[in-house]
Design a protein around this motif. Structure first.
Motif, PDB file in Angstrom:
ATOM      1  N   PRO A   1      31.885  43.547  50.161  1.00 23.74           N
ATOM      2  CA  PRO A   1      32.593  42.710  51.147  1.00 23.74           C
ATOM      3  C   PRO A   1      32.748  41.287  50.627  1.00 23.74           C
ATOM      4  CG  PRO A   1      30.576  43.686  52.083  1.00 23.74           C
ATOM      5  CD  PRO A   1      30.552  43.970  50.624  1.00 23.74           C
ATOM      6  N   VAL A   2      33.815  40.643  51.031  1.00 21.87           N
ATOM      7  CA  VAL A   2      34.026  39.249  50.611  1.00 21.87           C
ATOM      8  C   VAL A   2      33.082  38.342  51.400  1.00 21.87           C
ATOM      9  CG1 VAL A   2      36.449  39.632  50.059  1.00 21.87           C
ATOM     10  CG2 VAL A   2      35.845  38.790  52.339  1.00 21.87           C
ATOM     11  N   LYS A   3      32.785  37.183  50.814  1.00 23.97           N
ATOM     12  CA  LYS A   3      32.129  36.114  51.585  1.00 23.97           C
ATOM     13  C   LYS A   3      33.270  35.325  52.198  1.00 23.97           C
ATOM     14  CE  LYS A   3      28.021  35.334  48.759  1.00 23.97           C
ATOM     15  NZ  LYS A   3      27.548  34.489  47.658  1.00 23.97           N
ATOM     16  N   MET A   4      33.457  35.493  53.495  1.00 26.68           N
ATOM     17  CA  MET A   4      34.677  35.038  54.155  1.00 26.68           C
ATOM     18  C   MET A   4      34.959  33.543  53.959  1.00 26.68           C
ATOM     19  SD  MET A   4      37.099  36.436  55.539  1.00 26.68           S
ATOM     20  CE  MET A   4      38.541  35.764  56.275  1.00 26.68           C
TER      21      MET A   4
ATOM     22  N   PHE B   1      39.565  41.027  54.824  1.00 19.52           N
ATOM     23  CA  PHE B   1      38.504  41.452  55.750  1.00 19.52           C
ATOM     24  C   PHE B   1      37.672  42.537  55.087  1.00 19.52           C
ATOM     25  CE2 PHE B   1      40.227  45.501  57.402  1.00 19.52           C
ATOM     26  CZ  PHE B   1      41.595  45.363  57.178  1.00 19.52           C
ATOM     27  N   GLY B   2      36.357  42.459  55.299  1.00 16.85           N
ATOM     28  CA  GLY B   2      35.450  43.437  54.691  1.00 16.85           C
ATOM     29  C   GLY B   2      35.619  43.456  53.180  1.00 16.85           C
ATOM     30  N   ARG B   3      35.877  44.662  52.656  1.00 20.41           N
ATOM     31  CA  ARG B   3      36.063  44.800  51.203  1.00 20.41           C
ATOM     32  C   ARG B   3      37.524  44.694  50.793  1.00 20.41           C
ATOM     33  NH1 ARG B   3      31.343  48.145  49.633  1.00 20.41           N
ATOM     34  NH2 ARG B   3      30.258  48.344  51.606  1.00 20.41           N
ATOM     35  N   LEU B   4      38.373  44.354  51.725  1.00 23.01           N
ATOM     36  CA  LEU B   4      39.819  44.444  51.467  1.00 23.01           C
ATOM     37  C   LEU B   4      40.476  43.076  51.327  1.00 23.01           C
ATOM     38  CD1 LEU B   4      40.494  47.180  54.165  1.00 23.01           C
ATOM     39  CD2 LEU B   4      40.424  47.530  51.698  1.00 23.01           C
ATOM     40  N   ILE B   5      41.087  42.871  50.167  1.00 18.34           N
ATOM     41  CA  ILE B   5      41.941  41.691  49.980  1.00 18.34           C
ATOM     42  C   ILE B   5      43.359  42.265  49.927  1.00 18.34           C
ATOM     43  CG2 ILE B   5      42.489  39.714  48.521  1.00 18.34           C
ATOM     44  CD1 ILE B   5      39.726  40.005  47.255  1.00 18.34           C
ATOM     45  N   TYR B   6      44.214  41.817  50.830  1.00 21.81           N
ATOM     46  CA  TYR B   6      45.530  42.462  50.866  1.00 21.81           C
ATOM     47  C   TYR B   6      46.625  41.422  51.060  1.00 21.81           C
ATOM     48  CZ  TYR B   6      45.615  41.744  55.884  1.00 21.81           C
ATOM     49  OH  TYR B   6      45.638  41.147  57.117  1.00 21.81           O
ATOM     50  N   LEU B   7      47.854  41.846  50.757  1.00 17.94           N
ATOM     51  CA  LEU B   7      49.031  40.996  50.960  1.00 17.94           C
ATOM     52  C   LEU B   7      50.038  41.728  51.823  1.00 17.94           C
ATOM     53  CD1 LEU B   7      49.603  39.707  47.296  1.00 17.94           C
ATOM     54  CD2 LEU B   7      48.560  38.460  49.204  1.00 17.94           C
TER      55      LEU B   7
ATOM     56  N   VAL C   1      37.479  38.249  39.872  1.00 16.65           N
ATOM     57  CA  VAL C   1      36.548  38.157  38.743  1.00 16.65           C
ATOM     58  C   VAL C   1      35.423  37.161  39.044  1.00 16.65           C
ATOM     59  CG1 VAL C   1      38.169  38.921  36.962  1.00 16.65           C
ATOM     60  CG2 VAL C   1      38.085  36.486  37.580  1.00 16.65           C
ATOM     61  N   GLN C   2      35.301  36.780  40.313  1.00 18.96           N
ATOM     62  CA  GLN C   2      34.262  35.806  40.665  1.00 18.96           C
ATOM     63  C   GLN C   2      33.243  36.424  41.610  1.00 18.96           C
ATOM     64  OE1 GLN C   2      35.270  31.826  41.327  1.00 18.96           O
ATOM     65  NE2 GLN C   2      37.328  32.022  40.506  1.00 18.96           N
ATOM     66  N   PRO C   3      32.148  36.947  41.061  1.00 19.28           N
ATOM     67  CA  PRO C   3      31.135  37.596  41.905  1.00 19.28           C
ATOM     68  C   PRO C   3      30.640  36.682  43.023  1.00 19.28           C
ATOM     69  CG  PRO C   3      30.656  37.931  39.577  1.00 19.28           C
ATOM     70  CD  PRO C   3      31.811  36.985  39.632  1.00 19.28           C
ATOM     71  N   ALA C   4      30.692  35.354  42.832  1.00 20.38           N
ATOM     72  CA  ALA C   4      30.182  34.422  43.856  1.00 20.38           C
ATOM     73  C   ALA C   4      30.985  34.512  45.151  1.00 20.38           C
ATOM     74  CB  ALA C   4      30.223  33.000  43.324  1.00 20.38           C
ATOM     75  N   LEU C   5      32.176  35.113  45.116  1.00 19.31           N
ATOM     76  CA  LEU C   5      32.997  35.218  46.331  1.00 19.31           C
ATOM     77  C   LEU C   5      32.702  36.500  47.116  1.00 19.31           C
ATOM     78  CD1 LEU C   5      36.438  33.984  44.900  1.00 19.31           C
ATOM     79  CD2 LEU C   5      34.729  32.664  46.146  1.00 19.31           C
ATOM     80  N   PHE C   6      31.735  37.290  46.641  1.00 19.47           N
ATOM     81  CA  PHE C   6      31.444  38.584  47.273  1.00 19.47           C
ATOM     82  C   PHE C   6      29.978  38.681  47.658  1.00 19.47           C
ATOM     83  CE2 PHE C   6      35.195  39.016  44.750  1.00 19.47           C
ATOM     84  CZ  PHE C   6      36.023  39.841  45.483  1.00 19.47           C
ATOM     85  N   ASN C   7      29.707  39.479  48.688  1.00 17.72           N
ATOM     86  CA  ASN C   7      28.330  39.769  49.096  1.00 17.72           C
ATOM     87  C   ASN C   7      27.816  40.939  48.279  1.00 17.72           C
ATOM     88  OD1 ASN C   7      27.272  38.096  51.152  1.00 17.72           O
ATOM     89  ND2 ASN C   7      28.840  38.933  52.546  1.00 17.72           N
ATOM     90  N   LEU C   8      27.210  40.658  47.152  1.00 17.01           N
ATOM     91  CA  LEU C   8      26.874  41.734  46.210  1.00 17.01           C
ATOM     92  C   LEU C   8      25.727  42.597  46.716  1.00 17.01           C
ATOM     93  CD1 LEU C   8      27.276  39.819  42.851  1.00 17.01           C
ATOM     94  CD2 LEU C   8      28.949  41.164  44.075  1.00 17.01           C
TER      95      LEU C   8
END
Ligand code: PMP
Length: 432
Positions: A374-377, A394-400, A423-430
């Motif tokens: 999931p993203v860190k919102m 939202f959640g694990r989804l980045i969409y356009l 490519v930036q792990p810091a933007l996700f809740n690993l």
């Protein structure tokens, strides 16, 4: 003029969607919107990737939509719909009936997507209300989303929409697994087996099957096979159960067809539209049905359909919707959506190699990057704003889901920002 104090007031007093009042996520003040650009109070300009939750299909501040609104406003902004009709409603419904899948010829104008779904479900229940065995259950697929009001919530994915939280308030309906065969995959006949079994066992209780055609939106951005929809239509006919297609997210060209039902060449018995109906200008939705359904409801014990909101058929909303449909009728959307689809495929598909990315899918003017985490919102939102784009995952989804008028350069800016984000792990809740 928007001050720091205004922002502080907002944070203290105004609820935003799905946000805590104690520790709300940051909000970005937008002071104007034009074509595919949102302008923030501090002057920064963001390229729009969301079409304001999939509604602003022609972009913002469209001169023809604006003109339709001002011309209507000079006549009347609102008048009740009970015992009164007006030119904007008639012009809009005439267009809707001519564009909708065959047979959908009776239009109920409602206030929002969720209300259109309430209306559709009420219609289905009322359709059977005079029978010796009235029916009040609905059958749907998991990962669906149909809105936030109670009847609509009762057919949303039971886990995503936390049915447990509403136990005792929500009517309990029947669910089958979400369709598994993807839009582009070879059709697997086994995919329809559960739906078939449920219908075989429960059809006498079922008022309708309700589902989003082809694209399951807020419940997971999944694209499923047109044969699934075709089989649902056949099964509903076979078992004498109504079929409700919720085209609120998919309608008006988003999936590459005017309505997603067209991918399967089917007409539902009841169809809900909203979102793009007014080109994202005002809230308006419609529930369309067949002469057969409308007649039977009108002969049911109540003698009429039991619904009639205060702002039904609001003339401003009808006038702007009518102009939005006129823009669609001119047909440019087809080329625009097909160019967006091609560019999204070219620019998003290569991201499938990134370790954080689980799946990439594109259909029409919808591009989805499903991530493993999931993203860190707050962090990812800030990151995107710094890149000059408005993308709200939202959640694990980045969409356009951009406006159809987006230029190739603007779309590249959106896909480029996603390329940098994944490519930036810091933007996700690993850890999740
Ligand atoms: N149905 C679907 C398929 C939707 O995507 C939505 C909104 N995301 C709704 C219903 C509810 O619409 P509204 O938010 O206008 O009530």
């Amino acid at each position: 003029m928007f001050t720091a104090e205004d922002l502080a007031f907002d944070r203290q007093h105004i609820w935003h969607p799905y946000t805590s009042m104690i520790d709300p996520l940051p909000c970005y003040p937008v002071i104007s919107a034009h074509q595919c650009t949102l302008t923030l109070a501090d002057g920064r300009r963001l390229t729009e990737g969301m079409s304001s939750w999939w509604a602003a299909i022609h972009g913002y501040n469209h001169p023809r939509l604006n003109r339709a609104l001002t011309e209507q406003m000079e006549q009347m902004s609102h008048v009740m719909f009970g015992g009164i009709t007006h030119p904007a409603a008639v012009a809009l419904c005439r267009k809707l009936v001519s564009m909708a899948p065959a047979g959908l010829e009776k239009v109920f104008l409602a206030d929002s997507g969720s209300v259109a779904v309430e209306v559709a479900m009420k219609m289905a229940v009322q359709y059977y209300s005079g029978d010796t065995l009235p029916r009040n259950k609905f059958l749907t697929v998991r990962h669906g989303y149909h809105g936030d009001t109670f009847a609509a919530m009762s057919v949303c994915d039971p886990d995503n929409s936390m049915h447990a939280l509403w136990k005792g308030y929500l009517p309990e309906h029947l669910f089958v697994s979400a369709p598994a065969t993807g839009f582009y995959d070879p059709w697997q006949e086994s995919d329809i087996a559960e739906m078939q079994q449920m219908l075989a066992v429960h059809h006498q209780q079922l008022a309708a099957v309700i589902l989003e055609p082809i694209v399951q939106g807020a419940g997971g951005m999944r694209f499923y096979h047109p044969d699934y929809l075709r089989k649902v239509r056949e099964l509903c006919d076979q078992y004498g159960v109504l079929m409700i297609a919720d085209e609120i997210a998919t309608g008006f060209g988003r999936t590459g067809r005017l309505f997603a039902c067209e991918h399967a060449g089917i007409s539902p018995d009841i169809m809900c539209v909203g979102k793009g109906l007014t080109g994202g200008t005002l809230t308006l939705s419609a529930t369309l049905t067949t002469g057969k359904v409308a007649d039977k409801i009108s002969r049911s014990p109540a003698g009429c359909f039991m619904h009639g909101p205060t702002f039904m058929g609001n003339p401003l909303a009808c006038a702007v919707a009518c102009e939005s449909l006129a823009l669609l009728e001119e047909g440019h959307w087809q080329q625009q959506v097909s160019h967006i689809e091609q560019q999204l495929k070219e620019q998003l598909m290569p991201l499938g190699d990134c370790p954080l990315v689980a799946n990439i899918r594109v259909l029409g003017a919808i591009g989805v990057v499903e991530c493993h985490y999931p993203v860190k919102m707050a962090e990812i939102q800030q990151f995107f704003v710094r890149q000059g784009v408005w993308i709200r995952p939202f959640g694990r989804l980045i969409y356009l889901m951009p406006p159809y008028i987006i230029t190739p350069e603007e779309l590249s800016r959106l896909t480029g920002a996603i390329r940098m984000a994944v490519v930036q792990p810091a933007l996700f809740n690993l850890l999740e």
